[in-house]
Design a protein around this motif. Sequence first.
Motif, PDB file in Angstrom:
ATOM      1  N   UNK A 248      48.359  34.769  33.147  1.00  0.00           N
ATOM      2  CA  UNK A 248      49.402  33.817  32.805  1.00  0.00           C
ATOM      3  C   UNK A 248      48.968  32.475  33.367  1.00  0.00           C
ATOM      4  N   UNK A 249      49.741  31.456  33.112  1.00  0.00           N
ATOM      5  CA  UNK A 249      49.387  30.123  33.594  1.00  0.00           C
ATOM      6  C   UNK A 249      49.156  30.120  35.106  1.00  0.00           C
ATOM      7  N   UNK A 250      47.966  29.695  35.509  1.00  0.00           N
ATOM      8  CA  UNK A 250      47.664  29.604  36.936  1.00  0.00           C
ATOM      9  C   UNK A 250      47.351  30.923  37.603  1.00  0.00           C
ATOM     10  N   UNK A 251      47.188  32.006  36.846  1.00  0.00           N
ATOM     11  CA  UNK A 251      46.884  33.317  37.420  1.00  0.00           C
ATOM     12  C   UNK A 251      45.694  33.904  36.672  1.00  0.00           C
ATOM     13  N   UNK A 252      44.649  34.268  37.409  1.00  0.00           N
ATOM     14  CA  UNK A 252      43.471  34.854  36.788  1.00  0.00           C
ATOM     15  C   UNK A 252      43.194  36.224  37.402  1.00  0.00           C
ATOM     16  N   UNK A 253      42.471  37.054  36.640  1.00  0.00           N
ATOM     17  CA  UNK A 253      42.231  38.435  37.042  1.00  0.00           C
ATOM     18  C   UNK A 253      40.797  38.824  36.692  1.00  0.00           C
ATOM     19  N   UNK A 254      40.155  39.536  37.618  1.00  0.00           N
ATOM     20  CA  UNK A 254      38.824  40.074  37.357  1.00  0.00           C
ATOM     21  C   UNK A 254      38.858  41.579  37.575  1.00  0.00           C
ATOM     22  N   UNK A 255      38.399  42.321  36.583  1.00  0.00           N
ATOM     23  CA  UNK A 255      38.504  43.777  36.583  1.00  0.00           C
ATOM     24  C   UNK A 255      37.514  44.405  37.553  1.00  0.00           C
ATOM     25  N   UNK A 283      34.413  40.611  48.638  1.00  0.00           N
ATOM     26  CA  UNK A 283      34.348  41.990  49.129  1.00  0.00           C
ATOM     27  C   UNK A 283      35.075  42.935  48.187  1.00  0.00           C
ATOM     28  N   UNK A 284      36.204  42.499  47.641  1.00  0.00           N
ATOM     29  CA  UNK A 284      36.902  43.311  46.643  1.00  0.00           C
ATOM     30  C   UNK A 284      35.987  43.594  45.460  1.00  0.00           C
ATOM     31  N   UNK A 285      35.311  42.558  44.993  1.00  0.00           N
ATOM     32  CA  UNK A 285      34.427  42.711  43.841  1.00  0.00           C
ATOM     33  C   UNK A 285      33.278  43.666  44.159  1.00  0.00           C
ATOM     34  N   UNK A 286      32.730  43.544  45.356  1.00  0.00           N
ATOM     35  CA  UNK A 286      31.624  44.420  45.760  1.00  0.00           C
ATOM     36  C   UNK A 286      32.064  45.870  45.824  1.00  0.00           C
ATOM     37  N   UNK A 290      39.674  45.385  41.593  1.00  0.00           N
ATOM     38  CA  UNK A 290      40.013  44.185  40.842  1.00  0.00           C
ATOM     39  C   UNK A 290      40.686  43.138  41.705  1.00  0.00           C
ATOM     40  N   UNK A 291      40.600  41.893  41.278  1.00  0.00           N
ATOM     41  CA  UNK A 291      41.181  40.798  42.048  1.00  0.00           C
ATOM     42  C   UNK A 291      42.105  39.959  41.172  1.00  0.00           C
ATOM     43  N   UNK A 292      43.253  39.602  41.730  1.00  0.00           N
ATOM     44  CA  UNK A 292      44.195  38.706  41.060  1.00  0.00           C
ATOM     45  C   UNK A 292      44.355  37.484  41.947  1.00  0.00           C
ATOM     46  N   UNK A 293      44.055  36.304  41.420  1.00  0.00           N
ATOM     47  CA  UNK A 293      44.133  35.072  42.208  1.00  0.00           C
ATOM     48  C   UNK A 293      45.229  34.171  41.647  1.00  0.00           C
ATOM     49  N   UNK A 294      46.024  33.632  42.540  1.00  0.00           N
ATOM     50  CA  UNK A 294      47.134  32.760  42.186  1.00  0.00           C
ATOM     51  C   UNK A 294      46.793  31.338  42.603  1.00  0.00           C
ATOM     52  N   UNK A 295      47.127  30.377  41.751  1.00  0.00           N
ATOM     53  CA  UNK A 295      46.976  28.990  42.172  1.00  0.00           C
ATOM     54  C   UNK A 295      47.732  28.755  43.473  1.00  0.00           C
TER      55      UNK A 295
END
Length: 466
Positions: A248-255, A283-286, A290-295
């Motif tokens: 969503x706006x300002x929220x990104x996710x990496x599987x 470290x999560x990615x390694x 998955x990671x969810x980042x918020x503005x």
Amino acid sequence: MLEKTVAINSKTGNATPEDVPPGLLKKIRQSNDPEALFDLCLKGGKPLLQIRPRLPRRILRLAANSEDQESADKVRTQVARHFPESLKKNDLAWLQRLGLQDREIQTIRNLIATNQVTDRKCVSLISRLYELQEFESKSAAFDNFTPITIDNPYFYRAYYHALVLDRRVSDAKTVLRRFRERFGEAEYDEIFRNRIRLFAEGDVGFEVFPEGTSAEEGAATATQRLNQIARSLDESHPDQIEGWRRLQEGIIYRHGVSDTALIVYSGPETVENAEAWTHVIDECNRLGVGQVCLHRRLDRHLTGLGPWKGRPEVTIKFLVEALYSFGIRRIATAGGSGTSLAATIAGAEIDAAGVLLLPAVTHFPDPEKEPNLRAARAAMREFRHLPPGEYDARPFLQGKTVPVWAHLPEKSDFDCRQIDHLTDYPYLNIVAHDYEKHGILQWLDQQDLLESAISEFFTFLGWIDQ
């Protein structure tokens, strides 16, 4: 009851003892009662104050040591009303406690104008004027005092930050240039480069910084890069950048490699904080999570996520629905300092797999009772603009089984009080560290303990094999 007023003597020039009513000076010398001295002070009027200019300060000192708090507060209020010029820096706390905001504002202005406060104290008082709504914006508050505080390097740094927050990019560049011209490169490195805050929200990012960014600033470029990715995805340029997708706006996710994801409530982006959260994400990615980042939000994520407005226990539901559309079923939350409260409330509301706190703020304390002045001021600022509701994790955790992992700097009184608030929660796991400051996230990173703290949390959740 009639309001007491100061007696006025029309005689001009310097007063003499003869201008004071007979016996008044003797009564003043013999009395230690603040209320009686105040009455005598009013009776003597301006001639008495010319002879005994420190008398209002004596009354305030006696009132401060009085056992009768109600009577003392009454006298203090009267002194503040009639003799505001006698108020000093050490009177600000009780002015604030008694709600005498007009006198507090007048006292702060006088202290700054007469150079009675310097360095960081001057900056904090200007910020206090903004809190009291004396100015429409924080940068406007600093604008007002620029001619007075020109020799204070800490003023320049705070002024610069306020300008960036208020999106006055051109003025922010001017402040940097003026600072360099006045103090030189060595002082610039000390005040700005090694301790600079990176504001990467909206259209304000590295474009406000000079060329030749230092290594310390560069440590946070990964976090800045995430903000750039979020903006590009919001503008619908590509569908995916470096594995990151738009939720969503300002929220990104990496599987990750499974149906797991950690929602990161990152908080203030100082260099150290941004670098540490970047390492958490890496470290999560390694580990395949998955990671969810918020503005980054200035309200500690307590008034909404992305496009949604409302309290954290409401907006988290919309975020979870968006994650479900990507096949994510196991969710944990993580926060640090003020954002840890939002992370805990949200985690409890969705029955998350776990909550990671670095460190834990479990409730906003009562500003009137919190002994840590910095925490009290922060709570007071937040309460001004937050929507109604509970800003306490404890009621949200009642009846829940969500594991809460809290890394605790056990030599910090504030953090110990915060974690003690949840000691009766049966699913609380405290990881104590021999550290005395609130910023445990940055300390763990500097001690090379952060990656192990993340992997231990995920191992406990059963998300990875250690």
